[in-house]
Scaffold this active site. Structure first.
Site: not given
Length: 214
Positions: A10, A188, A191
């Site tokens: 991601s 977090d 990310h």
């Protein structure tokens, strides 16, 4: 033409498949570090005729990369492959006991490189160090395992030194939190915020220049 391919999870994906509109195609580079790199290279080196592809997919582990390596990587015949993978190999284990232990992570990572070099012995790689800061999703018991994965990637880059360049990132974020709070750089613990993507961009460009890639 030179083809640069980004592979990862991601952090690399960064919403690329949902970006679009206002004349921009869906599934281009996304707003993360691959997009910053693409803009830099395409804007400053039009004569190089860069073809740049972001094939990061959110949630990927090393075994997910392996499963799609032929279709999403080798079939595209890249000259350069940028790889950032590893955080989900820990995260998925902590969350639902579906991670990839460090020795197997090492094995599959090397299999990807060997497979790629069989297809093209001249291929070059940028191996980005997985990173995290201990807050948000990242608990204290993650950090030792993440450090082991970092050591794996560094050692692989050394073992394949003629084809691979290591891109250090943990030290970059460790230094960054001396300048601004951790939430300024990462959402977090994993990310990146826009500022965090800029840090990755800076480290990537420095390594790529030293390796003669751009």
């Amino acid at each position: 033409m030179k083809t640069l391919l980004f592979m990862g999870d991601s952090i690399t994906d960064c919403g690329r498949v949902t970006c679009g509109g206002a004349g921009y195609p869906v599934g281009l580079f996304g707003p993360g570090y691959p997009g910053l790199i693409a803009s830099k290279l395409l804007g400053e080196q039009p004569e190089a005729d860069w073809k740049i592809i972001n094939n990061g997919i959110s949630g990927n582990r090393i075994v997910d990369l392996y499963a799609r390596w032929k279709g999403d990587c080798l079939n595209l015949k890249p000259d350069f492959i940028s790889i950032l993978i590893g955080i989900n190999d820990t995260w998925h284990e902590k969350a639902r006991q579906n991670g990839v232990e460090v020795p197997r992570y090492d094995k599959f990572y090397r299999m990807l490189l060997d497979w790629s070099l069989e297809a093209n012995p001249e291929m070059k790689f940028l191996l980005l160090e997985p990173f995290a800061l201990q807050f948000g999703a990242v608990a204290e018991d993650w950090m030792g395992e993440i450090a082991e994965r970092q050591a794996v990637v560094r050692k692989i880059a050394q073992d394949y030194a003629s084809r691979c360049t290591f891109v250090p990132l943990q030290s970059v974020f460790d230094e960054a939190v001396k300048r601004a709070p951790q939430e300024y750089w990462l959402v977090d613990g994993v990310h990146p915020q826009p500022a965090g993507h800029q840090l990755i961009f800076n480290a990537w460009m420095e390594a790529a220049r030293k390796a003669g890639i751009c």
